[in-house]
Design a protein around this motif. Structure first.
Motif: not given
Length: 78
Positions: A46-68
């Protein structure tokens, strides 16, 4: 994401701190913040979106590898 290799303190990030980047094909994906809390991640998004990054989304990692994100949420709820 951008084709430009920006420093984490670039004015482009509009005061967001804890910015990191990862190479992706011929681009750089920029990430803001890090937390183990989904609630806190939503607040950062939400903070990123309020700064103009409206397409921001959450990503997750496990042990340095991106996961769903769904996989990460299941692990948190266990």
């Amino acid at each position: 994401a951008s084709g430009k290799d920006l420093s984490s303190d670039s004015p482009y990030f509009k005061g967001l701190n804890r910015v990191s980047k990862e190479p992706y094909n011929k681009l750089y994906r920029y990430l803001y913040g890090e937390t183990r809390s989904h609630r806190e991640a939503e607040m950062m998004k939400s903070k990123a979106a309020s700064r103009g990054f409206s397409t921001a989304y959450i990503v997750a990692y496990r042990d340095g590898v991106r996961i769903a994100i769904g996989e990460a949420l299941q692990e948190v709820s266990q």
